[in-house]
Scaffold this active site. Sequence first.
Site, PDB file in Angstrom:
ATOM      1  N   ASN A  39       0.844  -1.196   0.000  1.00 53.56           N
ATOM      2  CA  ASN A  39       0.000   0.000   0.000  1.00 53.56           C
ATOM      3  C   ASN A  39       0.879   1.246   0.000  1.00 53.56           C
ATOM      4  O   ASN A  39       1.265   1.749   1.049  1.00 53.56           O
ATOM      5  CB  ASN A  39      -0.920  -0.030   1.224  1.00 53.56           C
ATOM      6  CG  ASN A  39      -1.770   1.211   1.319  1.00 53.56           C
ATOM      7  OD1 ASN A  39      -1.833   2.004   0.377  1.00 53.56           O
ATOM      8  ND2 ASN A  39      -2.418   1.400   2.457  1.00 53.56           N
TER       9      ASN A  39
ATOM     10  N   CYS B 231      -1.874   5.088   0.594  1.00 53.40           N
ATOM     11  CA  CYS B 231      -2.786   5.496   1.677  1.00 53.40           C
ATOM     12  C   CYS B 231      -2.689   7.009   1.870  1.00 53.40           C
ATOM     13  O   CYS B 231      -1.606   7.525   2.169  1.00 53.40           O
ATOM     14  CB  CYS B 231      -2.436   4.793   2.990  1.00 53.40           C
ATOM     15  SG  CYS B 231      -3.526   5.300   4.326  1.00 53.40           S
TER      16      CYS B 231
ATOM     17  N   ILE C   6      -7.911   1.425  -7.990  1.00 55.81           N
ATOM     18  CA  ILE C   6      -7.157   2.469  -7.332  1.00 55.81           C
ATOM     19  C   ILE C   6      -7.424   2.486  -5.823  1.00 55.81           C
ATOM     20  O   ILE C   6      -8.419   1.918  -5.372  1.00 55.81           O
ATOM     21  CB  ILE C   6      -7.566   3.879  -7.873  1.00 55.81           C
ATOM     22  CG1 ILE C   6      -9.074   4.102  -7.715  1.00 55.81           C
ATOM     23  CG2 ILE C   6      -7.071   4.130  -9.260  1.00 55.81           C
ATOM     24  CD1 ILE C   6      -9.581   5.478  -8.061  1.00 55.81           C
ATOM     25  N   ASN C   7      -6.583   3.180  -5.087  1.00 56.85           N
ATOM     26  CA  ASN C   7      -6.887   3.503  -3.700  1.00 56.85           C
ATOM     27  C   ASN C   7      -7.801   4.737  -3.698  1.00 56.85           C
ATOM     28  O   ASN C   7      -8.214   5.208  -4.749  1.00 56.85           O
ATOM     29  CB  ASN C   7      -5.590   3.770  -2.925  1.00 56.85           C
ATOM     30  CG  ASN C   7      -5.734   3.444  -1.429  1.00 56.85           C
ATOM     31  OD1 ASN C   7      -6.774   3.719  -0.838  1.00 56.85           O
ATOM     32  ND2 ASN C   7      -4.701   2.877  -0.840  1.00 56.85           N
TER      33      ASN C   7
ATOM     34  N   GLY D 106     -15.593   1.949  -6.053  1.00 57.18           N
ATOM     35  CA  GLY D 106     -17.022   2.173  -6.237  1.00 57.18           C
ATOM     36  C   GLY D 106     -17.814   1.013  -6.793  1.00 57.18           C
ATOM     37  O   GLY D 106     -18.978   1.184  -7.171  1.00 57.18           O
TER      38      GLY D 106
ATOM     39  N   GLY E 114     -15.292  -2.824  -1.701  1.00 57.89           N
ATOM     40  CA  GLY E 114     -14.941  -2.293  -0.382  1.00 57.89           C
ATOM     41  C   GLY E 114     -16.111  -1.595   0.272  1.00 57.89           C
ATOM     42  O   GLY E 114     -16.884  -2.205   1.018  1.00 57.89           O
ATOM     43  N   THR E 115     -16.290  -0.324  -0.038  1.00 57.66           N
ATOM     44  CA  THR E 115     -17.313   0.490   0.613  1.00 57.66           C
ATOM     45  C   THR E 115     -18.703  -0.133   0.525  1.00 57.66           C
ATOM     46  O   THR E 115     -19.479  -0.058   1.487  1.00 57.66           O
ATOM     47  CB  THR E 115     -17.313   1.899  -0.032  1.00 57.66           C
ATOM     48  OG1 THR E 115     -16.011   2.467   0.171  1.00 57.66           O
ATOM     49  CG2 THR E 115     -18.352   2.808   0.582  1.00 57.66           C
TER      50      THR E 115
HETATM   51  C1  LIG Z   1     -12.656   2.523   5.928  1.00 56.09           C
HETATM   52  C2  LIG Z   1     -11.633   2.227   4.873  1.00 56.09           C
HETATM   53  C3  LIG Z   1     -10.364   1.774   5.249  1.00 56.09           C
HETATM   54  C4  LIG Z   1      -9.400   1.484   4.277  1.00 56.09           C
HETATM   55  N1  LIG Z   1      -8.177   1.015   4.674  1.00 56.09           N
HETATM   56  C5  LIG Z   1      -7.264   0.664   3.718  1.00 56.09           C
HETATM   57  C6  LIG Z   1      -6.017   0.079   4.091  1.00 56.09           C
HETATM   58  O1  LIG Z   1      -5.725  -0.158   5.269  1.00 56.09           O
HETATM   59  N2  LIG Z   1      -5.132  -0.220   3.096  1.00 56.09           N
HETATM   60  C7  LIG Z   1      -5.432   0.005   1.766  1.00 56.09           C
HETATM   61  O2  LIG Z   1      -4.604  -0.298   0.899  1.00 56.09           O
HETATM   62  N3  LIG Z   1      -6.619   0.528   1.397  1.00 56.09           N
HETATM   63  C8  LIG Z   1      -7.535   0.847   2.334  1.00 56.09           C
HETATM   64  N4  LIG Z   1      -8.752   1.358   1.942  1.00 56.09           N
HETATM   65  C9  LIG Z   1      -9.040   1.551   0.501  1.00 56.09           C
HETATM   66  C10 LIG Z   1      -9.857   0.377  -0.048  1.00 56.09           C
HETATM   67  O3  LIG Z   1      -9.145  -0.830   0.098  1.00 56.09           O
HETATM   68  C11 LIG Z   1     -10.222   0.599  -1.530  1.00 56.09           C
HETATM   69  O4  LIG Z   1      -9.038   0.624  -2.311  1.00 56.09           O
HETATM   70  C12 LIG Z   1     -10.976   1.896  -1.781  1.00 56.09           C
HETATM   71  O5  LIG Z   1     -11.907   2.140  -0.740  1.00 56.09           O
HETATM   72  C13 LIG Z   1     -11.728   1.894  -3.136  1.00 56.09           C
HETATM   73  O6  LIG Z   1     -12.688   0.866  -3.221  1.00 56.09           O
HETATM   74  P1  LIG Z   1     -14.256   1.048  -2.810  1.00 56.09           P
HETATM   75  O7  LIG Z   1     -14.746   2.297  -3.470  1.00 56.09           O
HETATM   76  O8  LIG Z   1     -14.938  -0.195  -3.281  1.00 56.09           O
HETATM   77  O9  LIG Z   1     -14.289   1.172  -1.314  1.00 56.09           O
HETATM   78  C14 LIG Z   1      -9.734   1.660   2.898  1.00 56.09           C
HETATM   79  C15 LIG Z   1     -11.005   2.109   2.525  1.00 56.09           C
HETATM   80  C16 LIG Z   1     -11.956   2.377   3.496  1.00 56.09           C
HETATM   81  C17 LIG Z   1     -13.331   2.838   3.058  1.00 56.09           C
END
Ligand SMILES: Cc1cc2nc3c(=O)[nH]c(=O)nc-3n(C[C@H](O)[C@H](O)[C@H](O)COP(=O)(O)O)c2cc1C
Length: 322
Positions: A133, A136, A197-198, A253, A274-275
Amino acid sequence: MNNSGPSTLQTAFCGLKFNSPIVLLSGCVGFGEEYTRVSGFSNRDAGAVCLKGTTLEPRLGNQPHRVYETPDGMLNAIGLQNPGVDHVINEILPSLDFTETRFIANVSGSTVEEYFEVTRRFDDSPIDAIEINISCPNVKQGGVAFGNDPAMSARVVEACRKATRKPLITKLSPNQTDIAANAKGCIEAGSDAFAVINTLMGMAIDIDSRTPLIGNNQGGLSGPAIKPVALLKVHQVYQVCRDHNIPIIGQGGIASAEDALEFMIAGASAVGVGTALFYDPLICKTINTGIMRYMERHKLQSVDQLVGTLQLNQQPTAKCGC
Ligand SMILES: Cc1cc2nc3c(=O)[nH]c(=O)nc-3n(C[C@H](O)[C@H](O)[C@H](O)COP(=O)(O)O)c2cc1C
């Protein structure tokens, strides 16, 4: 593209057998146990589960508020709260059921040396793969500061490569000028795969107190609001991955089978959720069913047949939409 024969969701990612192209994303499922108490939830519905970002020493994370709901998304600034790599390896990994799915560690650090050491310790554990990662946005040192600098990104990947022979997935930041150029450098440094992406950096303000609504002042935006940005980034990174056979976990997303299919067509071999899990912990079943129906309708045997099948419109693409 048409084939006969039964369709299957199974796929191989960096040589690992996935039950489904879905990956449960880091930070959204704790350490693989988060939703297991929800009736009907199963890690078997996912090809892999990515554990919470892990550092060398335990971290308490940022001050509250750490999350804030936005239109079609959320801001978070957790600050990489985690119990440290030794606790994860000694106390958490033994409790995970590796027959259900593949588990991916998510490695973070404040220095190149820390990334190396955390990766080295995970190398000596049952974990199936390691995600670095470097994207972040919620920590003062390391994280996105490394991920937005192509030279630093490559240095981190190079160090982690020396620490492990397990599949190495580099998680790229959308908060940078040329994500494809960064990916190219990471491939040369030894990355086997990418997560794209992150979160995108964002902010929300309380208009009465005139203060940020997130304790960390700024946070990472995730959820459906970022999907179009994520899709374009996957498309761009795929252009440099295609010739090297480097797979991508597309994410940002995804909340339906249609979203997942769009990411695969753009170039993702696997798709992260994720979300969406926060409001529908059973969403993987719905997405798997939808992907399967699409495959049957289009007579596809494997999701691999979809990857990177995007056919661009013929007119030249302007760099901006104005
Ligand atoms: C509450 C939260 C905590 C996250 N913690 C991490 C993390 O520890 N390491 C990481 O690489 N990404 C982290 N992410 C990013 C997610 O892994 C993901 O890449 C990002 O949210 C986009 O996907 P999504 O829109 O489906 O959530 C986090 C996201 C959220 C919402």
